[in-house]
Scaffold this motif. Structure first.
Motif, PDB file in Angstrom:
ATOM      1  N   ASN A   1       0.833  -1.212   0.000  1.00  9.26           N
ATOM      2  CA  ASN A   1       0.000   0.000   0.000  1.00  9.26           C
ATOM      3  C   ASN A   1       0.866   1.260   0.000  1.00  9.26           C
ATOM      4  O   ASN A   1       0.487   2.291  -0.563  1.00  9.26           O
ATOM      5  N   VAL A   2       2.054   1.176   0.611  1.00 15.07           N
ATOM      6  CA  VAL A   2       2.955   2.328   0.650  1.00 15.07           C
ATOM      7  C   VAL A   2       3.421   2.676  -0.760  1.00 15.07           C
ATOM      8  O   VAL A   2       3.623   3.850  -1.095  1.00 15.07           O
ATOM      9  N   THR A   3       3.592   1.658  -1.607  1.00 15.44           N
ATOM     10  CA  THR A   3       3.999   1.890  -2.982  1.00 15.44           C
ATOM     11  C   THR A   3       3.054   2.867  -3.672  1.00 15.44           C
ATOM     12  O   THR A   3       3.485   3.805  -4.357  1.00 15.44           O
ATOM     13  N   VAL A   4       1.769   2.667  -3.471  1.00 14.61           N
ATOM     14  CA  VAL A   4       0.767   3.522  -4.100  1.00 14.61           C
ATOM     15  C   VAL A   4       0.620   4.843  -3.349  1.00 14.61           C
ATOM     16  O   VAL A   4       0.571   5.923  -3.962  1.00 14.61           O
ATOM     17  N   ASP A   5       0.543   4.778  -2.031  1.00 14.23           N
ATOM     18  CA  ASP A   5       0.317   5.997  -1.243  1.00 14.23           C
ATOM     19  C   ASP A   5       1.420   7.028  -1.485  1.00 14.23           C
ATOM     20  O   ASP A   5       1.151   8.215  -1.738  1.00 14.23           O
ATOM     21  N   ILE A   6       2.667   6.598  -1.386  1.00 16.08           N
ATOM     22  CA  ILE A   6       3.771   7.547  -1.525  1.00 16.08           C
ATOM     23  C   ILE A   6       3.876   8.047  -2.957  1.00 16.08           C
ATOM     24  O   ILE A   6       4.124   9.240  -3.195  1.00 16.08           O
ATOM     25  N   ALA A   7       3.662   7.166  -3.936  1.00 18.20           N
ATOM     26  CA  ALA A   7       3.706   7.616  -5.330  1.00 18.20           C
ATOM     27  C   ALA A   7       2.631   8.670  -5.584  1.00 18.20           C
ATOM     28  O   ALA A   7       2.901   9.704  -6.210  1.00 18.20           O
ATOM     29  N   ALA A   8       1.421   8.440  -5.091  1.00 22.23           N
ATOM     30  CA  ALA A   8       0.330   9.391  -5.313  1.00 22.23           C
ATOM     31  C   ALA A   8       0.620  10.729  -4.658  1.00 22.23           C
ATOM     32  O   ALA A   8       0.434  11.796  -5.271  1.00 22.23           O
ATOM     33  N   LEU A   9       1.073  10.707  -3.417  1.00 23.73           N
ATOM     34  CA  LEU A   9       1.356  11.951  -2.721  1.00 23.73           C
ATOM     35  C   LEU A   9       2.532  12.695  -3.353  1.00 23.73           C
ATOM     36  O   LEU A   9       2.515  13.928  -3.473  1.00 23.73           O
ATOM     37  N   ALA A  10       3.553  11.942  -3.756  1.00 26.57           N
ATOM     38  CA  ALA A  10       4.708  12.579  -4.385  1.00 26.57           C
ATOM     39  C   ALA A  10       4.306  13.248  -5.698  1.00 26.57           C
ATOM     40  O   ALA A  10       4.657  14.409  -5.953  1.00 26.57           O
TER      41      ALA A  10
END
Length: 426
Positions: A137-146
């Protein structure tokens, strides 16, 4: 090239090349308008949903391998993706797309006596890196926020989630391409193994900020070895204090929720401190409710004297982040003793007090030095999504730049814009 055949030098070279690609892509992502970034993220969400079958199949392979190799139940839970969790990831990306653009915010304005106009604005960092483990889930969360904050991202997600992360990153990169955004804005160094992580930590000038998420050991390694600036996201040794005036139903319901709702995450409660004046009234019902929910209660002698089936607590229990259906309970003499215990053992993540005494509540809020301090609330609310950020980069337990759940504003830096009319300094 297989990581088993790749030399450390080759791995570092390959990882640096990808980070260089991210650096170049960051220049174009940083110039996208708010509308363009929203379109990009909605495309990412659509593509994740369309690729659900592929993502879940890849994740199943990771979970099966983790089970076979003895991965803990807590990490298996964090690792697992099913169609509902993929849908939740896509929904979180859409929420991020709808959030106000943090880039270009005017933070300060002033005009000097010499006529110079100064404006302080929020700008992207450039390239955000993250090293984490068993958390797709971090893969998606951090990519989206970045991406929403105008940054490129470099990810190292760990071998436990290798197949899941490969599928997620392929899906997101395809989405970027579909809307004309440089796919190199999302990079991974997973296939370089630990050498890729080391390359990230030594990539000063290519990665602008590094955010580790995972075990205390992983975070400590990144903090101590990185030459890149690090935002520390700490372990969650979380406390709930049951004050003398605590309502029994609130104490029971909040503690059970904070422990049981999802025990494998960093905002789950690990230690409960009960005011001695309320121990006879609260402990038996609380322990019974926790045990009925499958929780093993580790308690001191005062807890064991008031409830059956309690495992005797050892000094190590007060310093343990269980991340499982275990909780430590201790009876303390008063609020002073509870505060002293928290100062001694807390990881400065989240603490909560259950009380109907306004003075005790305000003292707790003032004196507890943690990223999030609560009154009469489950600690499970310490979460970027719950705070209205759409998703979170992590929960920072440090005090510089960012603290607490990190969303879009925490992925920006600042820049001064100076407009003049021929002034020179005398």
């Amino acid at each position: 090239m297989s990581t088993t055949l790749m030399s450390p030098t080759d791995a570092v070279t390959g990882a640096r090349e990808r980070m260089q690609h991210a650096k170049r892509a960051a220049r174009t992502v940083g110039l996208l308008t708010a509308a363009q970034k929203a379109e990009m993220l909605n495309a990412v969400a659509d593509r994740l949903e369309a690729d659900t079958g592929v993502i879940v199949e890849a994740n199943t392979a990771d979970v099966d391998r983790g089970r076979e190799t003895g991965l803990s139940e807590a990490l298996q839970d964090r690792l697992r993706l099913d169609p509902a969790r993929v849908a939740a990831l896509a929904a979180a990306v859409r929420e991020v797309a709808e959030l106000p653009d943090p880039v270009g915010r005017v933070l300060e304005e002033r005009r000097l006596d010499n006529g110079l106009s100064l404006t302080k604005v929020a700008v992207p960092f450039g390239v955000v890196g993250s090293i984490y483990e068993a958390r797709p889930n971090v893969t998606v969360d951090i990519a989206a926020l970045a991406l929403r904050s105008g940054n490129a991202v470099v990810l190292r997600g760990g071998s436990a989630a290798e197949n899941s992360n490969r599928a997620l990153i392929a899906s997101m990169r395809a989405a970027l391409e579909s809307v004309g955004v440089d796919a190199d804005a999302i990079q991974t160094v997973d296939d370089f193994g630990r050498d890729g992580a080391r390359a990230m930590m030594q990539a000063r000038g290519l990665i602008d900020v590094l955010v580790p998420r995972g075990s205390a050991q992983l975070i400590e390694t990144v903090v101590t070895e990185s030459t890149v600036p690090v935002i520390e996201t700490g372990a969650g040794l979380v406390h709930i204090v049951l004050d003398e005036s605590a309502r029994a139903d609130w104490a029971r319901d909040i503690v059970v929720n904070a422990k049981v709702q999802r025990p494998s995450v960093c905002n789950a409660v690990e230690t409960v401190l009960v005011h001695r004046g309320a121990a006879d009234r609260l402990v038996p019902d609380l322990v019974g409710a926790l045990q009925a929910a499958g929780v093993t209660v580790h308690g001191d002698a005062d807890v064991s004297a008031r409830a059956e089936g309690v495992v005797p607590a050892t000094p190590d229990d007060w310093a343990t982040e269980y991340l499982s259906l275990d909780v430590a309970i201790r009876v303390v003499d008063d609020l002073d003793a509870a505060l002293e215990h928290i100062r001694t053992y807390s990881s400065q993540h989240t603490e909560s007090i259950i009380t109907e005494d306004p003075a005790a509540a305000e003292r707790f809020l003032a004196e507890v030095d943690s990223a999030v301090v609560m009154v009469n609330s489950s600690t499970r609310f310490t979460d970027g999504g719950e705070f209205g950020f759409g998703a979170e980069v992590g929960i920072s337990t440090q005090k510089l730049h960012a603290r607490g759940p990190m969303g879009l504003p925490e992925l920006t830096s600042t820049k001064w814009l100076v407009r003049g009319a021929g002034q020179v300094r005398g």
